[in-house]
Design an enzyme around this catalytic site. Structure first.
Site, PDB file in Angstrom:
ATOM      1  N   LYS A  87      23.200  24.467 -44.623  1.00  0.00           N
ATOM      2  CA  LYS A  87      22.880  25.864 -44.948  1.00  0.00           C
ATOM      3  C   LYS A  87      21.515  26.259 -44.377  1.00  0.00           C
ATOM      4  O   LYS A  87      21.323  27.381 -43.902  1.00  0.00           O
ATOM      5  CB  LYS A  87      22.880  26.054 -46.472  1.00  0.00           C
ATOM      6  CG  LYS A  87      22.386  27.421 -46.962  1.00  0.00           C
ATOM      7  CD  LYS A  87      23.211  28.583 -46.434  1.00  0.00           C
ATOM      8  CE  LYS A  87      23.057  29.859 -47.246  1.00  0.00           C
ATOM      9  NZ  LYS A  87      21.704  30.296 -47.470  1.00  0.00           N
ATOM     10  N   GLU A 129      20.651  32.152 -38.087  1.00  0.00           N
ATOM     11  CA  GLU A 129      20.673  33.567 -38.480  1.00  0.00           C
ATOM     12  C   GLU A 129      19.412  34.288 -37.993  1.00  0.00           C
ATOM     13  O   GLU A 129      19.487  35.400 -37.466  1.00  0.00           O
ATOM     14  CB  GLU A 129      20.779  33.623 -40.014  1.00  0.00           C
ATOM     15  CG  GLU A 129      20.735  34.972 -40.647  1.00  0.00           C
ATOM     16  CD  GLU A 129      20.621  34.811 -42.180  1.00  0.00           C
ATOM     17  OE1 GLU A 129      21.502  34.180 -42.782  1.00  0.00           O
ATOM     18  OE2 GLU A 129      19.629  35.307 -42.769  1.00  0.00           O
TER      19      GLU A 129
END
Lengths: 339, 339, 339, 339
Positions: B189, B196
Site C-alpha cells: 500500500k 499515486e
C-alpha cells in the site's frame, strides 16, 4: 460522408474500418498496392496514385494523411496540395510536431486549402476501443468534419459520465475535441504523451521498489564502498509483482489503462525477462520537455521520466565514468565490479 | 462470518456497511457512542467498550481496527491484546507504517494472537466501488478471513479480465491480495501511494504546460535577467483544460481513475481557483522514497513528485534565497519583482 | 595588437581595461558617449559611430562586440558587416545562442568576414581575476587573436598546475580555449552555465536541509493530513549556516568559488532575508536542457535545477492546485492553510 | 597536548602525522602491529591494546577513534568506555550516522564520559592540504580540544578571507567548526556529502552533454521508434573534454576543487575508458536524502543525483523492462537492439 485516406498501415487501415463501419465512404491509397487491395475487399474505393485518389473525390474534398511524421508527411502533403483545390482539406493524423502544422497550415492557406491536425491516441487497441482525437484547425472546417471524428472516437458510452456534465454529450465526452487553431491538436497530443512518460515511469519505479523488497535477505556485503542496509529485517518480502498489478486494477486510486496493460504484460511474463530494458522514445516526450522549458513551467517529473529513458539506453555512461573518476581522485575509491 | 470493527469514522463505517450487505455479522465500537448507535440502527451489534466488544465475539475472534495510524492504533491494539485470547486475530486496516506491523506482529505472536495488516485504497468512493485490499500476515489466518475481504473488495466484475488469466478468478482479480508476511500489506500500500504521487504529478505538470500554452501572446519583456521566448508564435493557444481532461478519458493511453477525478474537479471549477496549491502529503510517499533509498533502487520520478509537494508548501524558500544571493554575488544580478 | 570594442557596459569596459593593461591598443564605441569618454580618459581611442570606429582600425581589423544577446547583437553585427572588408573579424563576446553563431558565421563567410564567438565567464569579478574564455571559430583566426585572449584570461598562475601537464602551459591552462568551429565557444559556455545551475542548486538544497535541522523542536501537529516526524529527537539542531559555509571553504571536497561567494553572502546576511527567493534564469540553463534532450543525454540533475528556478517564481501554481483538487476528489482532503 | 588515536589506516595515520607536526603528543593503537610500529618510528608512542593505550594517557584523556563506521566503531567505543574514567573524552572521527552519535553520547554521558563527533573531509589529499572538520559535542569539551582540531585543519591561509570578516580568524575560517551538540558534526558532514553528490552529478552531466555534441555527424536512423534529430547541423562539435575542464579552472564561475580533480583525471585519461561507470555510494548521500524527506525540505537535485548512482549500477533494470513491456502492450513497439 466521403473521406480519403492516404497511408494504409495499421493505424490508417483501422481508421478506415471504423469509418466504413459508421457508414462513411472511403477512398484509399498507399504506395503498397496490397494494402489498397485489402481494404478494397472490405468496401473501400481503391486508387492508384494521389492524383487518382483526388480525382475520385467530390468537392470540397477531405484527405486524411496517415504516414510517418517528418519527411514522409511533408512529402505527401506537398504533393496532395498540387492536386487539390481551394476549399479542400488536408487532415494530418500522424505524430507531427505541432510547429510543422503551424508552418504547413499557413502555407496551404495561401492556396485556399484547409489544414487540420489530429493527434490520435489509442495504439493497437484503437480499432476496437476507438481512438481519442485531439484536433487543431479552423473551427468551421473541424465542425464540418465532425461526423468523421465521431465515427473514429470511442463515443460517450466508453466511460461513465463526469458528474456535473449535463445535456447532450459534448464532443469531448465522445472522445474528440477541437482544441484550437493549427497545431493545437498535436500540441495537446504532445503533452498527452509527455504525461504518458511520467505515468509509465511512476508505475515502473514503484514496481521496481516492490521487486527489490527482499534485498534484506541477501548476504550483506560490508565494505567502505557500500552503504550498509541498516535494517535488513524490514526488507524480507518476496512479492508477486503480477498479482499486485492485478489487485490494483480494482478499487484502487491508481487504476488506469496503463495499469491494465502492465497487468497483462506481467501475466504473460512475471519477470519480463524477454525485455532488455532499452526503452525507446519517439519525440513527443522530448517536445513536451522543450515546451515546458520554453514556457518556463516546471515539469521535473516529466523531464526526469524522459531522462530515465535516455539512461536506460546507456547514454549516461560517460557521466557515470566521470563520477567514478572523481571518486578515485579525491578518495582513492576504486570502482567495485558488477555482482 | 462474525467480525468486529473498532473505529467508526467514514472508512470504518463504510467497511461495516459493505460487510453487512454481504451477510456478515458485525460487532462495532467507537469512542463516539453516536457512531455506534448509527450503525446499530443499520443492523450492527453495538458495544460500549473494547472489553464489551470482545465479550460479544465467538472464538476465534477477529477484530478490525480502523483508527488513525501511529499512537491511536498502537493504543487500541495494545488494549485489545489485553482482552483477546490465543488464536484470535487483530486486523489493522489503517495507514500504519509497515515496520510497525513487523514489530507489533512479533509482539502479539508471543501471546498467540495473530496480526493481519491491510492496506486499503479507495478513498471516499470505496463504499460504492469497493476497496482494493493489500494484505500481510500468516497465510492460513488470511485465508480464513477471505470471505470478509471478498465482501469489502470490488469483485471480479469491476474490471475486464486480464487477457491470459483463466479459471476461477484469483483473489487479486477480485480486488484483494495476500501479499506476504507481516507488514507486506502496508508495504504494498505504501508503494501504491508513492506511485499515486508520481501519477498525480505527471498529470498536474502536463496540464500546467497546457495552461501556459498562450505565453507567446503576452507582452514579452526583454531584459538581461529574462530568458526571451525565441518563438512566441508557437505559444499562442488558449486551451480548455477541462475539455482536454474530459477527452482523454475515452480511448487515450492515459485514461485512469485519477484522470476521471481530475475531469470532475475541472468540470466543477475550470481554473481551480478555490485551491491555494499548498499540497499535503501524508507519509506513504515519504516512506516509499525512503524504501527506494534503502533498497538502492532509483526512483527519481517518485522522489521528484514528493519534492514538488514540499516545494508547494514553500519549504524551498531558503534554498531559493540562496540561489538569488549567489547570483547577486557573482553577477550583480538583482532579483526581479513578482509580476 | 589593435582591437576595437563595441559596447562599453561593465563587461565591455573591463575587457578594455584588461586589454590596455597588457599593452593592446583599443578603439572603443558605445551609443552612450559618456562611456566612450570615460575609457578615452584611460587611454583608449574613442569613436563616434561604427563607421568612425572601423575607419580608425588597420586591416585586417578585429572588432569585439559586447552588447546584449539577441536583437542588439544581431543589429550591431549586421551594421558592422556593412563597414568591414574581407579578412576582417567580428568577435561576439556576449551570451549569444550558439545556433545564432552558426547562422551568422555562415552569412559573414560569404563576404569573407571572419566570425569568432567567445563565451565569457567571470561575472563582476572578472576585471580583477581575469575571465575564462571559451572560443569558437576558424583555427587560424583564433590563433592570430590569441594575444588578446591571453590578456583577458586569468593566466596560468591563477590555479595550481594540473598534475600530469608539462611543458609550456597550453592556452587552456592560461584560461582561454579554442573549442571548435563557429558556435563552439558559446556551446561550451552554455553547458558551463547549465552546470552552474546544478552546482548552485546542490549547495542551496543542502543548506536548506541544514537550516531546517531544528524542525523536531517545533510543536508537532498531529492530524491525518500531515506526515508526522517519527523521531523529532534527531532534528533538534540550530545550525549556523554562515559558519558552515565558511568552514567548508578550507580542506573540504566541496570547496569552490561559488561556495566562497555563498560564504560572503551569508557573512553579510545570515538569513538572506533581503532576498525574496524568486530566482531568475537567463537562457543558458534552458538551452543546456534542450541540448541534452536533443542529444538524448540524460541530465536529470541539470533539468531539475532549472525546474526549481521556474518553481521559485510560482510557475508551478496551477500544477499544485491540480494536485490539491485530485486529493479533494478521491479522499475528501481539504487543503491545510499556510502556517 | 596529548591525544590517542585508535585506527591507523590512511586517514588515522595522516591525522597523527599532522598532529605530531604541530607538536602534539600522540599515543597510537591499531589491531595491525605494523601500523603501530610505522608511526612509532615517526615519533608516536605505540601501544599493544586499548587497555595499554588508555594506561599511557594522562587524565582527562582524549581518544580519537578512526575506524569504519557501524559495527567497528560501535565495538571500539564500547570497549574503550570500559577502560576510561569520568571526565575522559571519546572522539569519533569516522563516517558515523549522526543518530548513532546521539544514542552513543547519551549512553556515555551516564558514565561521565564525553563524546565528540567529528565529520572529516579531505580525502587522500588531507595530509597535505589539511582536513575540514565539522564537530559535534559539548561546547567546553570541544573548546578544550581546539588545539588538536587546529592542527588537523588547513588553517586560515588556505583560502582568501571572506569579505566582511574581520578580527582574529574564527575557527570556521581555520577549517574547523563546533556545529552543535552530539551528532551535529556528522549531520553537517552528511549534508556536505549530499551536496558533493549533487555537485559531482552537475559536472558529470554537463561533460556528457559536451561529449555528445557531435551526435549530428553520425548517420541518422529514421524509424518510428527513434526521435529524429531535427537539426543535426547544430550538433557537429568534436570537443576536447579534458581541455574544457582545464580552461574552466581559471576565472570561471564553476571553478572548484572537484573540477580540479576532474581535470586531473581527464589529463590522465581523456576518455576515462578505465572506468566502467558503476558508481558507488557510501551512505551519506542516502542519509541526506532521508533527512530532506523527514524535514519535508525539497531536495530534488540531491535525490536525483543519488538515483543516478543507483541507476549506474543497473538497479533500474526491472523498471526499464516494465516501460518496454508497456510500450509493447499499447503500441506494439518492439525494443530496439543496442547499437
Amino acid at each position: 460522408m466521403q473521406i480519403a485516406m492516404v497511408g494504409l498501415g495499421r493505424m490508417g487501415s483501422n481508421l478506415v474500418r471504423r469509418l466504413m463501419a459508421a457508414g462513411h465512404d472511403c477512398v484509399v491509397f498507399d504506395t503498397d498496392p496490397a494494402s489498397v487491395e485489402a481494404l478494397s475487399g472490405e468496401g473501400a474505393t481503391g486508387s492508384e496514385s494521389l492524383a487518382d485518389l483526388v480525382g475520385k473525390l467530390a468537392q470540397p474534398r477531405a484527405v486524411w494523411v496517415m504516414v510517418p511524421a517528418g519527411g514522409p508527411t511533408e512529402h505527401v502533403v506537398g504533393e496532395l496540395a498540387e492536386h487539390l483545390d481551394a476549399g479542400d482539406t488536408i487532415i494530418d493524423g500522424g505524430n507531427s510536431y505541432y510547429r510543422d502544422d503551424i508552418v504547413r497550415s499557413s502555407a496551404l492557406a495561401d492556396r485556399g486549402i484547409h489544414y487540420v491536425d489530429v493527434g490520435t491516441s489509442g495504439g493497437v487497441w484503437g480499432r476496437e476501443r476507438g481512438y481519442c482525437l485531439m484536433i487543431g484547425g479552423e473551427g468551421d472546417v473541424v465542425g464540418r468534419l465532425s461526423p468523421l471524428f465521431a465515427a473514429i472516437a470511442p463515443g460517450a458510452g466508453a466511460a461513465e459520465r463526469t458528474p456535473g456534465r449535463t445535456g447532450e454529450p459534448a464532443p469531448a465526452e465522445q472522445g474528440f475535441l477541437h482544441c484550437g487553431p493549427a497545431g493545437a491538436g498535436h500540441f495537446v497530443k504532445m503533452v498527452h504523451n509527455g504525461i504518458e512518460y511520467g505515468l509509465m515511469a511512476a508505475y515502473a519505479e514503484g514496481l521496481n521498489i516492490l521487486r527489490n523488497a527482499g534485498i534484506g535477505t541477501a548476504q550483506q556485503q560490508a565494505d567502505a564502498e557500500t552503504a550498509p542496509l541498516a535494517h535488513p529485517e524490514f526488507y524480507r518480502y518476496d512479492l508477486d509483482i503480477a498479482a499486485i498489478a492485478e489487485v490494483w486494477r480494482r478499487g484502487s486510486v491508481i487504476s488506469s489503462w496503463l495499469l491494465d496493460l502492465t497487468a497483462t504484460a506481467l501475466a504473460e511474463s512475471p519477470d519480463l525477462h524477454e525485455y532488455s530494458g532499452r526503452v525507446s522514445d519517439s519525440g513527443e516526450g522530448r517536445w513536451t520537455a522543450v515546451a515546458a522549458i520554453e514556457e518556463g513551467v516546471p515539469a521535473p517529473v516529466l523531464m526526469t521520466a524522459l531522462a530515465s529513458r535516455f539512461g536506460s539506453r546507456g547514454l549516461d555512461h560517460f557521466a557515470s565514468q566521470t563520477l567514478s573518476a572523481m571518486r578515485q581522485q579525491f578518495g582513492g575509491h576504486a570502482e567495485k565490479p558488477a555482482e
